[in-house]
Design a protein around this motif. Structure first.
Motif, PDB file in Angstrom:
ATOM      1  N   ARG A 238      -6.709  40.785 -36.243  1.00 31.94           N
ATOM      2  CA  ARG A 238      -6.642  40.712 -37.711  1.00 31.94           C
ATOM      3  C   ARG A 238      -7.379  39.464 -38.191  1.00 31.94           C
ATOM      4  O   ARG A 238      -7.038  38.346 -37.790  1.00 31.94           O
ATOM      5  N   GLN A 240      -7.829  36.906 -40.774  1.00 32.65           N
ATOM      6  CA  GLN A 240      -7.135  36.312 -41.915  1.00 32.65           C
ATOM      7  C   GLN A 240      -7.549  34.859 -42.065  1.00 32.65           C
ATOM      8  O   GLN A 240      -7.693  34.150 -41.075  1.00 32.65           O
ATOM      9  N   GLY A 260      -5.506  32.597 -49.741  1.00 38.09           N
ATOM     10  CA  GLY A 260      -5.595  33.395 -48.513  1.00 38.09           C
ATOM     11  C   GLY A 260      -6.496  34.596 -48.693  1.00 38.09           C
ATOM     12  O   GLY A 260      -6.643  35.133 -49.790  1.00 38.09           O
ATOM     13  N   ALA A 262      -7.543  38.248 -46.452  1.00 36.52           N
ATOM     14  CA  ALA A 262      -7.375  39.125 -45.291  1.00 36.52           C
ATOM     15  C   ALA A 262      -8.497  40.157 -45.299  1.00 36.52           C
ATOM     16  O   ALA A 262      -8.558  41.006 -46.186  1.00 36.52           O
ATOM     17  N   ASP A 265      -6.180  44.272 -42.978  1.00 34.68           N
ATOM     18  CA  ASP A 265      -4.721  44.143 -42.965  1.00 34.68           C
ATOM     19  C   ASP A 265      -4.106  45.534 -43.028  1.00 34.68           C
ATOM     20  O   ASP A 265      -3.557  45.945 -44.046  1.00 34.68           O
ATOM     21  N   PHE A 270       0.112  40.730 -44.707  1.00 35.05           N
ATOM     22  CA  PHE A 270      -0.454  39.417 -44.981  1.00 35.05           C
ATOM     23  C   PHE A 270       0.162  38.786 -46.230  1.00 35.05           C
ATOM     24  O   PHE A 270       0.315  37.565 -46.317  1.00 35.05           O
ATOM     25  N   GLU A 273       3.276  37.017 -45.247  1.00 38.19           N
ATOM     26  CA  GLU A 273       2.971  35.825 -44.454  1.00 38.19           C
ATOM     27  C   GLU A 273       2.445  34.707 -45.349  1.00 38.19           C
ATOM     28  O   GLU A 273       2.811  33.530 -45.175  1.00 38.19           O
ATOM     29  N   PHE A 274       1.596  35.079 -46.293  1.00 39.79           N
ATOM     30  CA  PHE A 274       1.063  34.043 -47.171  1.00 39.79           C
ATOM     31  C   PHE A 274       2.159  33.452 -48.064  1.00 39.79           C
ATOM     32  O   PHE A 274       2.207  32.246 -48.320  1.00 39.79           O
ATOM     33  N   PRO A 304      -2.256  38.640 -51.310  1.00 42.78           N
ATOM     34  CA  PRO A 304      -3.424  38.334 -50.469  1.00 42.78           C
ATOM     35  C   PRO A 304      -4.660  38.092 -51.325  1.00 42.78           C
ATOM     36  O   PRO A 304      -4.920  38.822 -52.288  1.00 42.78           O
TER      37      PRO A 304
END
Length: 312
Positions: A238, A240, A260, A262, A265, A270, A273-274, A304
């Motif tokens: 991935r 990112q 961020g 991606a 994805d 993502f 996660e961000f 994202p």
């Protein structure tokens, strides 16, 4: 690698066979070629048989032998003016490139007396008369004929200058008054003035071989497999990216921006996660913001490709 670096081996051609399409719009096109050969992995060693075909090379200790061409070699016997047989062998002719495989070549007889002799002409595998002109209607030897122009004089072979075996230098020759006519196997031309006799006794077929040695083939294969494996691996990773930037703001505060991106994805994770990363970044700077004195204003966008800002 040079020829001196190759392992010596021997090849003997026993028979060459060519098949052609006989009917339809592709008539005359090649159907198959194969050469029956005998080879020894070393000179004087035991011989083995092999059927050498197109795209089916012979492999001898890593050296490959390919069948890449073929042609006709008419066999001539020449008797000079003194009655001696001064020439008796097959003479390779080169295909002219037509559909009938008409082949051109020359015969040089430097040992003939009283004058040297030379002949130039064509070999016709399947000879036909087309409006008074000779041509070959089919590449297979269904009606083989040869037609030659006769010369006598000095071939120029004693001058030391190299000559092609497929061309005849007529600078020192004069043409003999013999009308060219198609000769069938066994027929002869009697040259005027007692210069001699040429007899067309038959034909053979020759083959052209390519000998190759590629010691770098295995390393190239390994490198290609490694490159392909790396490409496949890149599809599973991935891609990112997270960007963080700090800049000064009015009032002595510092604004921290996070963004961020991606590229791929498929799971859609993502964003989460961000958001978690932005929250950790904000919580890490909250104590500093409390002790620094100036008020802090934070704005977060965890989608994202967006960014998160925090002030301290």
């Amino acid at each position: 690698m040079t020829a001196a670096g190759l392992q010596p081996f021997t090849i003997t051609l026993d028979r060459f066979r060519a098949r052609y399409i006989s009917f339809g719009p592709l008539s005359g096109q090649p159907a198959s070629f194969d050469a029956l050969i005998r080879y020894a992995a070393r000179p004087g060693g035991p011989e083995r048989g092999f059927d050498l075909r197109v795209n089916h090379p012979l492999n001898v200790d890593g050296v490959k032998v390919f069948l890449i061409g073929h042609g006709y070699a008419p066999v001539f016997k020449v008797t000079d003016g003194t009655g001696r047989v001064v020439y008796s062998q097959a003479t390779p002719f080169i295909a002219a490139g037509d559909r009938g495989f008409t082949s051109q070549g020359v015969v040089k007889v430097p040992d003939a007396r009283p004058e040297q002799l030379g002949f130039a002409g064509v070999f016709l595998p399947t000879a036909v008369d087309v409006h008074g002109l000779l041509a070959s209607a089919f590449p297979a030897p269904l009606l083989p004929r040869v037609s030659l122009i006769s010369y006598a004089g000095n071939l120029g072979m004693n001058s030391g200058a190299p000559q092609s075996v497929y061309t005849l230098d007529t600078a020192g020759l004069h043409r003999l008054p013999v009308r060219p006519r198609p000769l069938a196997p066994g027929q002869s031309i009697r040259l005027p003035g007692g210069a001699g006799i040429l007899t067309f006794t038959g034909y053979r077929q020759w083959v052209s071989l390519a000998i190759t040695d590629d010691p770098g083939q295995l390393p190239a294969l390994i490198a290609g497999i490694a490159a392909l494996a790396g490409l496949l691996l890149s599809f599973l990773v991935r891609r990112q990216r997270v960007f963080v930037r700090a800049r000064a703001a009015p009032g002595g505060a510092t604004v921290v921006e996070a963004g961020g991106l991606a590229r791929s994805d498929p799971s859609g994770g993502f964003g989460a996660e961000f958001t978690r990363l932005a929250a950790e970044l904000r919580s890490a700077h909250q104590p500093a913001a409390m002790t620094a004195g100036p008020p802090a204003v934070a704005r977060a966008d965890a989608s994202p490709g967006a960014h998160d800002e925090g002030g301290r």
